[in-house]
Design a protein around this motif. Structure first.
Motif, PDB file in Angstrom:
ATOM      1  N   GLY A  29      31.812  39.603  36.017  1.00  0.00           N
ATOM      2  CA  GLY A  29      30.712  39.583  36.985  1.00  0.00           C
ATOM      3  C   GLY A  29      29.411  40.118  36.411  1.00  0.00           C
ATOM      4  O   GLY A  29      28.326  39.720  36.849  1.00  0.00           O
ATOM      5  N   ARG A  80      40.829  32.890  41.388  1.00  0.00           N
ATOM      6  CA  ARG A  80      39.764  31.908  41.212  1.00  0.00           C
ATOM      7  C   ARG A  80      38.445  32.662  41.190  1.00  0.00           C
ATOM      8  O   ARG A  80      38.419  33.875  41.313  1.00  0.00           O
ATOM      9  CB  ARG A  80      39.768  30.908  42.366  1.00  0.00           C
ATOM     10  CG  ARG A  80      40.978  30.000  42.402  1.00  0.00           C
ATOM     11  CD  ARG A  80      40.699  28.768  43.246  1.00  0.00           C
ATOM     12  NE  ARG A  80      41.868  27.905  43.303  1.00  0.00           N
ATOM     13  CZ  ARG A  80      42.717  27.874  44.348  1.00  0.00           C
ATOM     14  NH1 ARG A  80      42.515  28.648  45.407  1.00  0.00           N
ATOM     15  NH2 ARG A  80      43.746  27.058  44.338  1.00  0.00           N
ATOM     16  N   GLU A  81      37.374  31.926  41.077  1.00  0.00           N
ATOM     17  CA  GLU A  81      36.070  32.578  41.079  1.00  0.00           C
ATOM     18  C   GLU A  81      35.237  32.088  42.251  1.00  0.00           C
ATOM     19  O   GLU A  81      34.022  32.008  42.178  1.00  0.00           O
ATOM     20  CB  GLU A  81      35.369  32.335  39.744  1.00  0.00           C
ATOM     21  CG  GLU A  81      36.153  32.939  38.585  1.00  0.00           C
ATOM     22  CD  GLU A  81      35.317  33.176  37.341  1.00  0.00           C
ATOM     23  OE1 GLU A  81      34.223  32.582  37.252  1.00  0.00           O
ATOM     24  OE2 GLU A  81      35.754  33.952  36.477  1.00  0.00           O
ATOM     25  N   ASP A  82      35.902  31.781  43.366  1.00  0.00           N
ATOM     26  CA  ASP A  82      35.160  31.224  44.506  1.00  0.00           C
ATOM     27  C   ASP A  82      34.467  32.285  45.355  1.00  0.00           C
ATOM     28  O   ASP A  82      33.562  31.970  46.113  1.00  0.00           O
ATOM     29  CB  ASP A  82      36.087  30.356  45.391  1.00  0.00           C
ATOM     30  CG  ASP A  82      37.290  31.120  45.937  1.00  0.00           C
ATOM     31  OD1 ASP A  82      37.690  32.121  45.314  1.00  0.00           O
ATOM     32  OD2 ASP A  82      37.837  30.704  46.971  1.00  0.00           O
ATOM     33  N   PRO A 135      31.845  34.823  45.984  1.00  0.00           N
ATOM     34  CA  PRO A 135      30.620  35.344  45.365  1.00  0.00           C
ATOM     35  C   PRO A 135      30.473  36.834  45.658  1.00  0.00           C
ATOM     36  O   PRO A 135      30.930  37.311  46.686  1.00  0.00           O
ATOM     37  CB  PRO A 135      29.507  34.538  46.037  1.00  0.00           C
ATOM     38  CG  PRO A 135      30.066  34.115  47.347  1.00  0.00           C
ATOM     39  CD  PRO A 135      31.570  34.044  47.198  1.00  0.00           C
ATOM     40  N   ALA A 151      35.801  37.919  40.047  1.00  0.00           N
ATOM     41  CA  ALA A 151      36.891  37.167  39.412  1.00  0.00           C
ATOM     42  C   ALA A 151      38.235  37.727  39.842  1.00  0.00           C
ATOM     43  O   ALA A 151      38.523  38.891  39.635  1.00  0.00           O
ATOM     44  CB  ALA A 151      36.740  37.230  37.897  1.00  0.00           C
ATOM     45  N   ASN A 167      27.549  35.845  39.605  1.00  0.00           N
ATOM     46  CA  ASN A 167      27.765  35.948  41.065  1.00  0.00           C
ATOM     47  C   ASN A 167      29.181  35.565  41.460  1.00  0.00           C
ATOM     48  O   ASN A 167      29.414  34.692  42.295  1.00  0.00           O
ATOM     49  CB  ASN A 167      26.750  35.111  41.855  1.00  0.00           C
ATOM     50  CG  ASN A 167      26.766  35.479  43.346  1.00  0.00           C
ATOM     51  OD1 ASN A 167      27.355  36.496  43.744  1.00  0.00           O
ATOM     52  ND2 ASN A 167      26.116  34.662  44.160  1.00  0.00           N
ATOM     53  N   THR A 168      30.130  36.245  40.865  1.00  0.00           N
ATOM     54  CA  THR A 168      31.504  35.991  41.257  1.00  0.00           C
ATOM     55  C   THR A 168      32.325  37.268  41.112  1.00  0.00           C
ATOM     56  O   THR A 168      32.054  38.095  40.252  1.00  0.00           O
ATOM     57  CB  THR A 168      32.133  34.872  40.403  1.00  0.00           C
ATOM     58  OG1 THR A 168      33.470  34.657  40.853  1.00  0.00           O
ATOM     59  CG2 THR A 168      32.189  35.250  38.929  1.00  0.00           C
TER      60      THR A 168
END
Lengths: 453, 745
Positions: free
Chosen positions: B217, B79-81, B83, B76, B73-74
Motif C-alpha cells: 500500500g 485480492r486488492e479490491d 481501497p 492487500a 490505494n489498496t
C-alpha cells in the motif's frame, strides 16, 4: 479546577477540567494505566476502581466528584511481591487470559469480598455482573473469587480526606457549583439554569457519545439532606441523591417495598448501583427506566423544591411526554415519598431485559394489588415501561380489575387483553412492538398467577 | 514429560492481575498526533467531492484523500479490491473517505466535523437475497466474490438418488452477525523513520500480514518497515485482517505529516469500522429412501461478504469443508458462495465460516431425526464419522483421527443426557399443567474442526521458527505467533522447555517484531500450538545439533557462544508432508492435517412469558490430541463456548440502510457473569502425528459447538424448532407463531 484526593494511599493535588473523566485523570495525569477503557459508557467495567471503598466505573465519574475521595486502583491493591489474595487466586485459578478486563474484575471481586466475605456462587456472579470478559466464559473467574473468599484485603484503603470544596480555575470549561445546602442549591437554580448532576451514570456516557457539555453544573451528590432513606410516620422518604445500592441494603425497603427493591436489583450491576441515583432515574425520564414504574405503582410522590416552595407530583403523572418530566428549570427533585403499603398488598416487579444484568428493559412491569377474604381485588396498580414514550399506567386493565373477584371467569385473559391494547410500543434496536405487546400481557398474567394461593 | 501436559501458571498472569501489562494505549506516546477517519454515511453512492469548511484552519492538520496516497490505494489481502480510501464511489456505511491527523483529539474532532463528503446516493444491495437476485450488480459480474463446489464422487448417481428418493427433506438455516468484542479496542501507532520508512506498534494477530499490506500500500521496500505487536487484549480473528487497514491509515498520516500518529479506536468506532462474522444462509436437501436410509445430500452455503473480498474466499472454503458436519453421508454435493453486499466487509472470526455451516448441519440433522422419529442422539450415533470414513472432499479419516464417537458417548454419560431428557419432558408437562411459564430443554451437538491452514496453505506459509541460545543458559523462542490471551506466550516456551529438557523458567519468548523474529505465519486457524509448536520442536533439535558440533554439553556451548557475541540459533522450517494430496480448484483431498472433535450438551430454560433463554449447565468433551497445558485448554473451551452460546441467542446486529444499529456496548449485548452457564469440560487425547507432542488445534473448536446444542435444547423446551440464530425473544415469538402451537405469548 484544583482537586485533592487520596490515590492508592498518597495525597494528590491535581489541576483538572471538572468534567474530565476520573478514568483519564488516572491514566493520563497519574500514569495509572492498569485501569482500562473498554467502552467509555459504563457497560464493561474495565475501568472499575474503588472510591471510598465502593466499586465505581472511572469512566462515569467526573474529576470534580473525585475531590476529597480516597481512590484505589489495581496498582494500589497489590503487587506481585505483595499481592492481594484476589490477585493470587486469579493467577492460581487460571482466571486470566488476555488480561484487559482483569484489573476491573479484580477490583470488583475485592469490593464484593469486602462486603460479603463468603459469597455464594450466585452472589459472586451478581457481584461481577458489571465486568465483561470475552475470553474466559467466567467459569475460572468465579472459581478464583471462591478461592479468595474469607481472605481480607492485603492493604487497608486510605480514608477519605476532610477538605474544603475544590478550587475553581479560570480555564475551567465548565463551572461546577457545589452548594452546601438545599436552600443554596435552590437559590442558584432560581438565578441561573444549570445541569443538575448527581450519580452521573447517564450523563457521563452521553458526554462521551458527543452530547455538548453544559456551561454550568450543579452538583447535588453531596447534599446530605437529599441523600438517604428516612422512615416517616406515613412511610418512607427516599432522598433524590440516594443510590440504588442503598435501596437494596435497607431492610425496610426490601421488606415493605419489595417491588422497588427488585427494580433496584435489576438496574445495571454493582458499580452502576453504587453511583446511579433515584432522582437521576426519575429526571432522566427514560421510558425504559426500571425504578420509575415501581415507584409509580407504589403511588410514589415526587417532591420538587424551588425557591418558591415545594410541590408534590405523583410519579404516575410526572411525565408529559418522551423524556419530558414535569420539572421546571428552577426546581430540584429532592425526594420521592412512598406511603407504607396497606396490609396484604402484593407487589411485583418483572423485567424482560436484554440480558440478566447491565440490561435495558425490553418490557418491564410493576404491579400491586390487595386480595380480600372474599378474593376481591382492591388497590390494583399496573405500570409498564419500554412500551411507550413514557411509563404507562395500564388504566383500563386496572379499572377492569378493581373490585372484581380473582375467581371471575376470564379475568386474567381480559386483563391481559386490555393491557396489551392500551400501549403503543415501537420497534427499536432491542425488541419489536409485537413482542412488547405480547410480553406485557404475559407479565400481567404472571402477576395474577402469583396472586393465586 | 516434565513440562508438557502440566497445568502450569501463565507467564503473563502476574503482570495482568496487577495492572502492569502495558497494552498499546498504556504506552506513553509523547508527541504523537491523533489520527482519525472521515467515513461514508451512506451504503452506496458516487463520491463527488469532499468539501472543507472555509472557517477551519486547515494548516494545523494533515488531510489525506484518495488522490494524496503515496501508493496504489489498496489494502492487500487475498485480492486488492478494498481501497484504503474511497475513490469515486462508496460501497458501505463507514467506508473511509479521508484521513485526518491532528496534534490533539479536540482539533481532530473539529477537523472531521468540518469535512463533508458529497455523495450522490445509489440504490444499495443490502442482503443475500438482493445480492443473488438479478437486480443490481455491485461486485464483478454477478456479485459472487467466491463460488466453490465440492462435487459428489458420482454426479449421475447423485442426481439419480434425488430423482428416486422416497422423500426429500429440506431445511433453510440462517446465522447472524457477530462482533468480536475483544475487550481492548483496535489500535496502532505509526512512527516515521528518518530513512523514510515507518514503524508500527499495534494490537494485532499477524505482524507479517500487516508488513505485507504496508509494503504494497505504501509502495515501500520491506527493509524500511517494522511491525511490532503489543500485548493484545483479545482478538478472536478480529485482529487478523483489520489491523492491516488501520496500520496503513496511520502510516500514511505519519509519513505525510512527519509525526508519529496514534489511531486508537474507541468502542463505538471499533464496532462501526472493524470486520464481523459473516451472516449466512444455508440450505440442506436430503434424499431419503423409504426405509429411512440417506441417499444423497445437497448443501448450499451462502455467506454475506460485505462490499469487498477481505478473507471471504478462505472463510467460505473452510465453511464448505465442514458443511456436512461430523457424519458419514453418501453422495454429498456442497456449493458455497460468498456474495457482495453494500455493508461493511466481514472478515475472520474464530471458527472462520465453520460455526455457520456446522450450525446448519446440526440443525438439519435434528430435522432428519424428527422426520425419522428417532431421537437426535440415536441418529448421531448411527451416522458419526469413524476411522476409514471418507469426508465429502475425499479425505480419509485415519485410525486414531476420528474421535466423534468417543467424545459423544463421554459427553452423553457426563451430562446424563438421556435421563435428563426424560426428566425434563416430565417436568415440562407438569409445569404446563400448573401454569408455570418455565420450560426446560436439553440438546446435544457433535462437531469437529480442522486445524491449521486449509489444503496446501501451510506449504505456502512455510513457517520458520528460531530458538536462540542465551549467555545465561536460557533460550529465546523467536516467531511471529502472538500472545492474545490464548496462551502462546506460555505454551510455546513449554514446548521448547520439553524439547530441550530445560526448566520452563529458562525459556523466554520474544514479543513478535518483524525486524527481530522469523515469519511463523499468522496467529490464526488454531495453528499455533499444533503447527508452529511442531516447527519449534525442530528448531530446538537444530539448536542442540549445532551445539553438539562444538561440545558435549549443548547448554554450555550455546551459553559460551552467546557470551562471546556469536549466539547459536536453531532453526525449524515447516516440512510439507509428501503423503498429503490437495486439489485447490476442486476442493478435493487432504484439507487439514488433523481434526479435533467436541460434543456439547446444553441444558437451558426458556421463559414462555418473555421468551428469554437461560442456558444453565453446559457439558463439553473435546478430543484435542494432547493438552500441552490443560488449564489453558479448558479456559479456551469455556470461553469459546460462551461466545458460541451468546452468538446463538444474545448477540445481534440489526441494520438500517446498511448501517449497524447495535453499535455500542449498550446495544451490542454480550454475556455477563450472570448470563454465563456452569461449564463442565473434559479433555480427551488421541495424539496427532502432525502436531507438537501430539497436539491438535483447539482455539476455534468450541465456537462450533455451543449454538447448535443450545438451539436443540430450545427446540426441546419449546416443542418448536428454531432454524435461525440469534434466537432473540422476538425471533422465538415468530418461531412459536409459525409452529402454530400454544397460542401464547
Amino acid at each position: 479546577m484544583k482537586i485533592v484526593c487520596m490515590v492508592n494511599g498518597a495525597r494528590r493535588e491535581l489541576d483538572v477540567q471538572p468534567l474530565r473523566r476520573l478514568l483519564d485523570v488516572l491514566r493520563e495525569d497519574l500514569g495509572l494505566t492498569g485501569t482500562k477503557e473498554g467502552c467509555g459508557e459504563g457497560e464493561c467495567g474495565a475501568c472499575a476502581v474503588h472510591v471510598d471503598g465502593r466499586l465505581v466505573n472511572a469512566c462515569q465519574m467526573p474529576a470534580f466528584q473525585a475531590h476529597g475521595r480516597s481512590i484505589t486502583t489495581i496498582e494500589g491493591l497489590g503487587a506481585p511481591e505483595a499481592p492481594d489474595p484476589v490477585q493470587t487466586a486469579f493467577v492460581e485459578s487460571g482466571a486470566v487470559q488476555c488480561g484487559f478486563c482483569t484489573p476491573g474484575l479484580v477490583m470488583a471481586s475485592r469490593a464484593l469480598l469486602d462486603l460479603k466475605p463468603a459469597p455464594s456462587a450466585r452472589e459472586i456472579r451478581a457481584g461481577l455482573a458489571g465486568n465483561l470478559c470475552r475470553c474466559t466464559g467466567y467459569g475460572r473467574v468465579v472459581e478464583a473469587v471462591s478461592r479468595a473468599a474469607g481472605q481480607p484485603a492485603a492493604r487497608a484503603e486510605a480514608p477519605a480526606l476532610d477538605t474544603g470544596p475544590p478550587v475553581p480555575a479560570p480555564d475551567d470549561a465548565v463551572q461546577v457549583l457545589i452548594p452546601n445546602s438545599v436552600t443554596e442549591a435552590l437559590t442558584i437554580l432560581d438565578s441561573e439554569p444549570c445541569r443538575i448532576f448527581a450519580g452521573g451514570t447517564d450523563l457521563m456516557a452521553a458526554f462521551h457519545a458527543g452530547m455538548p457539555l453544559p456551561d454550568k453544573v450543579l452538583d447535588v451528590s453531596r447534599l446530605e439532606a437529599i441523600t438517604g432513606i428516612t422512615m416517616t410516620p406515613r412511610g418512607v422518604s427516599i432522598g433524590a441523591a440516594t443510590c440504588y445500592a442503598e435501596l437494596l441494603n435497607t431492610t425496610e425497603v426490601t421488606t415493605h417495598w419489595p417491588a422497588l427493591a427488585e427494580a433496584a436489583r435489576l438496574v445495571g450491576a454493582p458499580a452502576v448501583q453504587n453511583m446511579g441515583t433515584v432522582g437521576g432515574n426519575l429526571v432522566n425520564a427514560s421510558p425504559g427506566a426500571d425504578l420509575v414504574p415501581a415507584l409509580a405503582a407504589l403511588d410514589g410522590v415526587v417532591v420538587l423544591a424551588s425557591a418558591r416552595g415545594e410541590r408534590r407530583v405523583p410519579v404516575a403523572n410526572f411525565y408529559r411526554g418522551y423524556r419530558d418530566p414535569d420539572r421546571r428549570p428552577d426546581e430540584l427533585v429532592t425526594a420521592v415519598e412512598l406511603a407504607r403499603p396497606a396490609a396484604g398488598l402484593r407487589q411485583a416487579f418483572f423485567k424482560a431485559g436484554t440480558r440478566r444484568a447491565q440490561s435495558i428493559a425490553r418490557v418491564n412491569l410493576a404491579a400491586c394489588a390487595q386480595v380480600d377474604g372474599s378474593r376481591r381485588l382492591a388497590h390494583v396498580r399496573l405500570v409498564a415501561g419500554s412500551v411507550g414514550p413514557t411509563i404507562v399506567t395500564l388504566q383500563k386493565a386496572m379499572d377492569y380489575l378493581e373490585g372484581r373477584s380473582l375467581d371471575h371467569v376470564g379475568l386474567v385473559e381480559e386483563a391481559r387483553r386490555l393491557a396489551a391494547g392500551e400501549v403503543e410500543p415501537i420497534d427499536d434496536v432491542r425488541a419489536g412492538a409485537e413482542y412488547r405487546r405480547a410480553v406485557l400481557g404475559n407479565l400481567v398474567g404472571r402477576f395474577f398467577a402469583m396472586l393465586q394461593p | 514429560m516434565k513440562v508438557v501436559g502440566k497445568p502450569l501458571q501463565r507467564r503473563d498472569a502476574w503482570d495482568k492481575v496487577t495492572g502492569r501489562t502495558r497494552f498499546l494505549a498504556d504506552i506513553p506516546r509523547d508527541g504523537a498526533w491523533c489520527g482519525g477517519v472521515l467515513r461514508s454515511p451512506v451504503a452506496r453512492g458516487r463520491l463527488l467531492r469532499i468539501e472543507r469548511d472555509a472557517g477551519f484552519d486547515w494548516s494545523q492538520v494533515v488531510v489525506i484523500t484518495a488522490a494524496d496516497l503515496p501508493g496504489p490505494n489498496t489494502v492487500a489481502m487475498i485480492r486488492e479490491d478494498l481501497p484504503l480510501l474511497a475513490d469515486g464511489e462508496v460501497a458501505f456505511v463507514g467506508q473511509a473517505v479521508a484521513l485526518v491527523a491532528a496534534p490533539d483529539r479536540a482539533t481532530l474532532t473539529a477537523a472531521l466535523t468540518a469535512l463533508h463528503p458529497v455523495i450522490e446516493e445509489l440504490p444499495p444491495v443490502l442482503s443475500i437475497t438482493d445480492a443473488l437476485g438479478a437486480g443490481t450488480v455491485i461486485w464483478g459480474e454477478d456479485n459472487l466474490i467466491a463460488d466453490y463446489t465440492i462435487a459428489p464422487p458420482d454426479m449421475a448417481a447423485f442426481e439419480a438418488a434425488f430423482a428416486g428418493a422416497d422423500r426429500i427433506i429440506e431445511g433453510e438455516y440462517r446465522t447472524g452477525y457477530q462482533e468480536h468484542i475483544y475487550l481492548e479496542p483496535q489500535g496502532v501507532v505509526a512512527v516515521p523513520r528518518p530513512d523514510g520508512g515507518v514503524e508500527i506498534a499495534g494490537s494485532l494477530q499477524c505482524p507479517f500480514y500487516v508488513l505485507n499490506a504496508l509494503a504494497r500500500g505504501l509502495g515501500m521496500e520491506r527493509d524500511k518497515l517494522v511491525v511490532r505487536q503489543t500485548p493484545t487484549g483479545g482478538a478472536f480473528g478480529g485482529k487478523e485482517d483489520y489491523p492491516s487497514v488501520l496500520a496503513l491509515q496511520a502510516a500514511v498520516l505519519a509519513l505525510a505529516g512527519g509525526h508519529p500518529v496514534a489511531m486508537l479506536y474507541d468502542r463505538h468506532e471499533d464496532i462501526i469500522a472493524s470486520t464481523k462474522r459473516h451472516p449466512s444462509r444455508t440450505r440442506h436437501r436430503t434424499a431419503m429412501a423409504a426405509d429411512g436410509s440417506l441417499l444423497a445430500v445437497d448443501i448450499d452455503v451462502v455467506l454475506d461478504a460485505g462490499a469487498f473480498t477481505t478473507l471471504s474466499p478462505v472463510v467460505l472454503s473452510r465453511a464448505i469443508l465442514h458443511a456436512a458436519g461430523s457424519y458419514r453421508l453418501p453422495l454429498v454435493r456442497i456449493r458455497g458462495r460468498a456474495v457482495a453486499t453494500n455493508t461493511p466487509p466481514n472478515g475472520a472470526f474464530r471458527g472462520f465460516g465453520v460455526p455457520q455451516s456446522i450450525f446448519a448441519a446440526e440443525r438439519h440433522l435434528d430435522r432428519l431425526a424428527r422426520e425419522l422419529g428417532t431421537g437426535p442422539l440415536a441418529l448421531r450415533r448411527r451416522l458419526v464419522l469413524k476411522a476409514g470414513d471418507v469426508l465429502p472432499h475425499g479425505q480419509v479419516l485415519p485410525e486414531g483421527g476420528a474421535a466423534g464417537s468417543l467424545v459423544l458417548e463421554r459427553a452423553v454419560e457426563l451430562s446424563d443426557y438421556q435421563r435428563r431428557r426424560a426428566e425434563l419432558d416430565e417436568a415440562n408437562a407438569e409445569a404446563a399443567g400448573r401454569g408455570d411459564p418455565l420450560r426446560r430443554g436439553i440438546g446435544v451437538s457433535l462437531i469437529h474442526h480442522g486445524a491449521g491452514f486449509t489444503g496446501d496453505g501451510e506449504d505456502r506459509i512455510a513457517t520458520v521458527v528460531h530458538v536462540r541460545g542465551e549467555a545465561d543458559g536460557a533460550v529465546t523462542v523467536l516467531c511471529s505467533s502472538v500472545e492474545m490471551g490464548q496462551g502462546a506466550e506460555t505454551v510455546l516456551p513449554a514446548i521448547a522447555a520439553e524439547a530441550l529438557d530445560l526448566p520452563l523458567e529458562a525459556v523466554r519468548y520474544h514479543q513478535p517484531d518483524t525486524s527481530a523474529v522469523p515469519d511463523s505465519g499468522p496467529t490464526v486457524a488454531s495453528r499455533t500450538t499444533m503447527v508452529v509448536g511442531r516447527v519449534l520442536v525442530d528448531a530446538c533439535r537444530d539448536l542442540v545439533e549445532q551445539a553438539r558440533e562444538h561440545g558435549s554439553d549443548p547448554r554450555a556451548v550455546w551459553s559460551a557462544r552467546a557470551a562471546a557475541g556469536e549466539p547459536l540459533t536453531g532453526e525449524g522450517r515447516y516440512q510439507p508432508d509428501p503423503d498429503i494430496r490437495w486439489d485447490q480448484e476442486h476442493h478435493h483431498g487432504d484439507a487439514y492435517p488433523g481434526y479435533a472433535w467436541m460434543a456439547t450438551v446444553v441444558e437451558t430454560e426458556v421463559d414462555m412469558d418473555t421468551l428469554e433463554i437461560r442456558p444453565g449447565r453446559v457439558t463439553a468433551v473435546a478430543e484435542i490430541g494432547k493438552a500441552i497445558n490443560p488449564v489453558l485448554c479448558v479456559g479456551q473451551i469455556e470461553g469459546g463456548l460462551a461466545q458460541s452460546l451468546a452468538w446463538g441467542y444474545l448477540e445481534e446486529i440489526r441494520l438500517d440502510g446498511g448501517r449497524y444499529l447495535n453499535d455500542r456496548l449498550a446495544t451490542y449485548i454480550i454475556p455477563t457473569c450472570l448470563d454465563a452457564p456452569e461449564f463442565t469440560v473434559e479433555l480427551a487425547e488421541e495424539p496427532s502425528p502432525r502436531g507438537a507432542y501430539g497436539a491438535k488445534g483447539l482455539g476455534e473448536l468450541p465456537m462450533n459447538g455451543g449454538a447448535p446444542a443450545l438451539a436443540a435444547a430450545v427446540e426441546h423446551a419449546l416443542g418448536a424448532a428454531p432454524d435461525a440464530i440469534p434466537m432473540t425473544p422476538d425471533s422465538l415469538l415468530a418461531v412459536l407463531q409459525k409452529s402454530d402451537r400454544e397460542g401464547r405469548p
